[in-house]
Motif scaffolding. Structure first.
Motif, PDB file in Angstrom:
ATOM      1  N   ASN A   7      25.086 -22.529  54.578  1.00 15.36           N
ATOM      2  CA  ASN A   7      23.829 -23.281  54.552  1.00 15.36           C
ATOM      3  C   ASN A   7      22.754 -22.578  53.741  1.00 15.36           C
ATOM      4  O   ASN A   7      21.674 -23.111  53.539  1.00 15.36           O
ATOM      5  CB  ASN A   7      23.313 -23.518  55.982  1.00 15.36           C
ATOM      6  N   SER A   8      23.019 -21.362  53.308  1.00 15.56           N
ATOM      7  CA  SER A   8      22.042 -20.594  52.567  1.00 15.56           C
ATOM      8  C   SER A   8      22.736 -19.838  51.438  1.00 15.56           C
ATOM      9  O   SER A   8      23.104 -18.681  51.606  1.00 15.56           O
ATOM     10  CB  SER A   8      21.339 -19.610  53.506  1.00 15.56           C
ATOM     11  N   PRO A   9      22.943 -20.501  50.319  1.00 16.62           N
ATOM     12  CA  PRO A   9      23.658 -19.831  49.219  1.00 16.62           C
ATOM     13  C   PRO A   9      22.809 -18.752  48.541  1.00 16.62           C
ATOM     14  O   PRO A   9      22.357 -18.896  47.418  1.00 16.62           O
ATOM     15  CB  PRO A   9      24.002 -20.980  48.275  1.00 16.62           C
ATOM     16  N   ASP A  10      22.544 -17.677  49.297  1.00 18.32           N
ATOM     17  CA  ASP A  10      21.738 -16.575  48.767  1.00 18.32           C
ATOM     18  C   ASP A  10      22.373 -15.941  47.536  1.00 18.32           C
ATOM     19  O   ASP A  10      21.685 -15.307  46.745  1.00 18.32           O
ATOM     20  CB  ASP A  10      21.529 -15.497  49.839  1.00 18.32           C
ATOM     21  N   CYS A  11      23.692 -16.089  47.395  1.00 16.34           N
ATOM     22  CA  CYS A  11      24.372 -15.479  46.249  1.00 16.34           C
ATOM     23  C   CYS A  11      23.795 -16.007  44.935  1.00 16.34           C
ATOM     24  O   CYS A  11      23.763 -15.300  43.930  1.00 16.34           O
ATOM     25  CB  CYS A  11      25.872 -15.734  46.307  1.00 16.34           C
ATOM     26  N   TYR A  12      23.294 -17.222  44.950  1.00 18.92           N
ATOM     27  CA  TYR A  12      22.713 -17.815  43.755  1.00 18.92           C
ATOM     28  C   TYR A  12      21.531 -16.995  43.246  1.00 18.92           C
ATOM     29  O   TYR A  12      21.296 -16.879  42.063  1.00 18.92           O
ATOM     30  CB  TYR A  12      22.285 -19.259  44.048  1.00 18.92           C
ATOM     31  N   ARG A  13      20.806 -16.405  44.200  1.00 18.03           N
ATOM     32  CA  ARG A  13      19.625 -15.621  43.846  1.00 18.03           C
ATOM     33  C   ARG A  13      19.891 -14.118  43.916  1.00 18.03           C
ATOM     34  O   ARG A  13      18.972 -13.322  43.885  1.00 18.03           O
ATOM     35  CB  ARG A  13      18.465 -15.995  44.770  1.00 18.03           C
ATOM     36  N   GLY A  14      21.166 -13.730  44.059  1.00 17.11           N
ATOM     37  CA  GLY A  14      21.512 -12.314  44.096  1.00 17.11           C
ATOM     38  C   GLY A  14      21.270 -11.677  45.447  1.00 17.11           C
ATOM     39  O   GLY A  14      21.223 -10.456  45.563  1.00 17.11           O
ATOM     40  N   GLY A  15      21.148 -12.475  46.491  1.00 12.75           N
ATOM     41  CA  GLY A  15      20.879 -11.960  47.833  1.00 12.75           C
ATOM     42  C   GLY A  15      22.139 -11.557  48.562  1.00 12.75           C
ATOM     43  O   GLY A  15      22.997 -10.856  48.037  1.00 12.75           O
ATOM     44  N   LYS A  16      22.265 -12.049  49.780  1.00 12.77           N
ATOM     45  CA  LYS A  16      23.376 -11.720  50.679  1.00 12.77           C
ATOM     46  C   LYS A  16      24.719 -11.753  49.938  1.00 12.77           C
ATOM     47  O   LYS A  16      25.034 -12.696  49.225  1.00 12.77           O
ATOM     48  CB  LYS A  16      23.374 -12.736  51.822  1.00 12.77           C
ATOM     49  N   VAL A  17      25.498 -10.709  50.143  1.00 11.31           N
ATOM     50  CA  VAL A  17      26.799 -10.621  49.481  1.00 11.31           C
ATOM     51  C   VAL A  17      27.894 -10.786  50.524  1.00 11.31           C
ATOM     52  O   VAL A  17      28.081  -9.939  51.385  1.00 11.31           O
ATOM     53  CB  VAL A  17      26.957  -9.271  48.739  1.00 11.31           C
ATOM     54  N   CYS A  18      28.604 -11.890  50.479  1.00 15.68           N
ATOM     55  CA  CYS A  18      29.672 -12.172  51.440  1.00 15.68           C
ATOM     56  C   CYS A  18      31.005 -11.581  51.006  1.00 15.68           C
ATOM     57  O   CYS A  18      31.897 -11.406  51.811  1.00 15.68           O
ATOM     58  CB  CYS A  18      29.826 -13.677  51.619  1.00 15.68           C
ATOM     59  N   ALA A  19      31.144 -11.347  49.731  1.00 16.82           N
ATOM     60  CA  ALA A  19      32.397 -10.813  49.194  1.00 16.82           C
ATOM     61  C   ALA A  19      32.078  -9.598  48.345  1.00 16.82           C
ATOM     62  O   ALA A  19      31.813  -9.710  47.156  1.00 16.82           O
ATOM     63  CB  ALA A  19      33.120 -11.874  48.369  1.00 16.82           C
ATOM     64  N   PRO A  20      32.077  -8.421  48.959  1.00 14.67           N
ATOM     65  CA  PRO A  20      31.766  -7.220  48.193  1.00 14.67           C
ATOM     66  C   PRO A  20      32.771  -6.999  47.081  1.00 14.67           C
ATOM     67  O   PRO A  20      33.905  -7.452  47.145  1.00 14.67           O
ATOM     68  CB  PRO A  20      31.825  -6.094  49.236  1.00 14.67           C
ATOM     69  N   GLY A  21      32.335  -6.310  46.058  1.00 16.84           N
ATOM     70  CA  GLY A  21      33.228  -5.990  44.948  1.00 16.84           C
ATOM     71  C   GLY A  21      33.042  -6.875  43.741  1.00 16.84           C
ATOM     72  O   GLY A  21      33.809  -6.804  42.790  1.00 16.84           O
ATOM     73  N   GLY A  22      32.014  -7.744  43.766  1.00 13.98           N
ATOM     74  CA  GLY A  22      31.786  -8.654  42.644  1.00 13.98           C
ATOM     75  C   GLY A  22      31.585  -7.924  41.332  1.00 13.98           C
ATOM     76  O   GLY A  22      32.189  -8.274  40.319  1.00 13.98           O
ATOM     77  N   GLU A  23      30.755  -6.904  41.338  1.00 16.30           N
ATOM     78  CA  GLU A  23      30.504  -6.139  40.105  1.00 16.30           C
ATOM     79  C   GLU A  23      31.755  -5.414  39.654  1.00 16.30           C
ATOM     80  O   GLU A  23      32.049  -5.341  38.464  1.00 16.30           O
ATOM     81  CB  GLU A  23      29.358  -5.150  40.319  1.00 16.30           C
ATOM     82  N   GLU A  24      32.521  -4.915  40.623  1.00 12.44           N
ATOM     83  CA  GLU A  24      33.768  -4.217  40.292  1.00 12.44           C
ATOM     84  C   GLU A  24      34.760  -5.173  39.624  1.00 12.44           C
ATOM     85  O   GLU A  24      35.416  -4.828  38.643  1.00 12.44           O
ATOM     86  CB  GLU A  24      34.365  -3.649  41.580  1.00 12.44           C
ATOM     87  N   LEU A  25      34.855  -6.385  40.160  1.00 19.64           N
ATOM     88  CA  LEU A  25      35.766  -7.368  39.568  1.00 19.64           C
ATOM     89  C   LEU A  25      35.320  -7.756  38.166  1.00 19.64           C
ATOM     90  O   LEU A  25      36.145  -7.961  37.279  1.00 19.64           O
ATOM     91  CB  LEU A  25      35.876  -8.603  40.458  1.00 19.64           C
ATOM     92  N   LEU A  26      34.014  -7.877  37.962  1.00 19.28           N
ATOM     93  CA  LEU A  26      33.525  -8.198  36.619  1.00 19.28           C
ATOM     94  C   LEU A  26      33.914  -7.113  35.623  1.00 19.28           C
ATOM     95  O   LEU A  26      34.194  -7.396  34.469  1.00 19.28           O
ATOM     96  CB  LEU A  26      32.014  -8.407  36.626  1.00 19.28           C
ATOM     97  N   ARG A  27      33.956  -5.872  36.078  1.00 25.78           N
ATOM     98  CA  ARG A  27      34.358  -4.769  35.193  1.00 25.78           C
ATOM     99  C   ARG A  27      35.840  -4.847  34.834  1.00 25.78           C
ATOM    100  O   ARG A  27      36.274  -4.219  33.883  1.00 25.78           O
ATOM    101  CB  ARG A  27      34.035  -3.415  35.831  1.00 25.78           C
ATOM    102  N   SER A  28      36.619  -5.638  35.587  1.00 20.55           N
ATOM    103  CA  SER A  28      38.048  -5.755  35.297  1.00 20.55           C
ATOM    104  C   SER A  28      38.353  -6.865  34.286  1.00 20.55           C
ATOM    105  O   SER A  28      39.510  -7.075  33.928  1.00 20.55           O
ATOM    106  CB  SER A  28      38.837  -6.006  36.588  1.00 20.55           C
ATOM    107  N   LEU A  29      37.335  -7.571  33.818  1.00 17.05           N
ATOM    108  CA  LEU A  29      37.544  -8.622  32.826  1.00 17.05           C
ATOM    109  C   LEU A  29      38.054  -8.028  31.521  1.00 17.05           C
ATOM    110  O   LEU A  29      37.659  -6.937  31.126  1.00 17.05           O
ATOM    111  CB  LEU A  29      36.234  -9.364  32.542  1.00 17.05           C
ATOM    112  N   THR A  30      38.910  -8.776  30.854  1.00 19.45           N
ATOM    113  CA  THR A  30      39.335  -8.367  29.520  1.00 19.45           C
ATOM    114  C   THR A  30      38.163  -8.570  28.566  1.00 19.45           C
ATOM    115  O   THR A  30      37.240  -9.341  28.875  1.00 19.45           O
ATOM    116  CB  THR A  30      40.528  -9.208  29.028  1.00 19.45           C
TER     117      THR A  30
END
Length: 191
Positions: A7-30
């Motif tokens: 009910n509160s998609p804080d992720c859109y604004r960079g808030g609450k992180v429900c799935a940690p590791g987002g930045e780490e996964l982005l670093r795994s991009l080709t």
């Protein structure tokens, strides 16, 4: 994860992180995926609600430096494919296409039930579609109306990245979102 229940998609604004590791996964991009992510974000930012999906496809492809675009299409959308190919060629791209019935293998050879059992009925051949576009050396493939399942097989065999321009929906004029917006379908599905 059940993001659809949030009910509160804080992720859109960079808030609450429900799935940690987002930045780490982005670093795994080709490097190619990093470029696609950047180009897609640039096109969104610069042309939000200004370009059609076809225009976005052209802009994205130009910025990615693609020259050869493949089109995997359903023969039921033959005219739509011709129009799309015309737009893409006018935009300067070399276009290669593969129709769904390429190879014309009768369904009976694969023990697939036919709509008209007493006649030749070719099965769709998404593997051969992908192979044809792979041989052409396409840099991006566009799906135009492949059946559900066939689109998945095509993507599994395509060497080039793939995007979908038209999703097949024979009932709703190839607009599957219509079922979500329609009160009739909401009632039918118990919504």
């Amino acid at each position: 994860m059940k993001c659809h229940n949030c009910n509160s998609p804080d992720c859109y604004r960079g808030g609450k992180v429900c799935a940690p590791g987002g930045e780490e996964l982005l670093r795994s991009l080709t490097p190619a995926e990093e470029q696609m992510l950047k180009v897609a974000s640039d096109v969104e930012r610069e042309f939000y609600c200004k370009l059609t999906r076809v225009e976005e496809l052209i802009e994205f492809s130009r910025r990615m430096g693609f020259k050869k675009i493949g089109v995997a299409f359903c023969i039921g959308l033959f005219e739509e494919t011709r129009v799309l190919v015309e737009y893409l060629e006018k935009a300067g791209f070399s276009i290669f296409s593969a129709a769904c019935k390429v190879g014309a293998v009768d369904k009976s050879l694969l023990k697939i039930e036919k709509m008209r059992p007493d006649s030749l009925e070719a099965t769709c051949n998404p593997v051969l579609q992908a192979q044809a576009l792979n041989r052409a050396g396409t840099e991006l493939n566009v799906i135009v109306g492949l059946c559900i399942g066939h689109d998945i097989i095509f993507q599994n065999h395509s060497k080039a990245p793939t995007t979908t321009l038209i999703v097949k929906d024979r009932v709703l004029a190839h607009n599957p979102a219509g079922a979500i917006y329609s009160n009739y379908y909401k009632r039918r599905l118990g919504g």
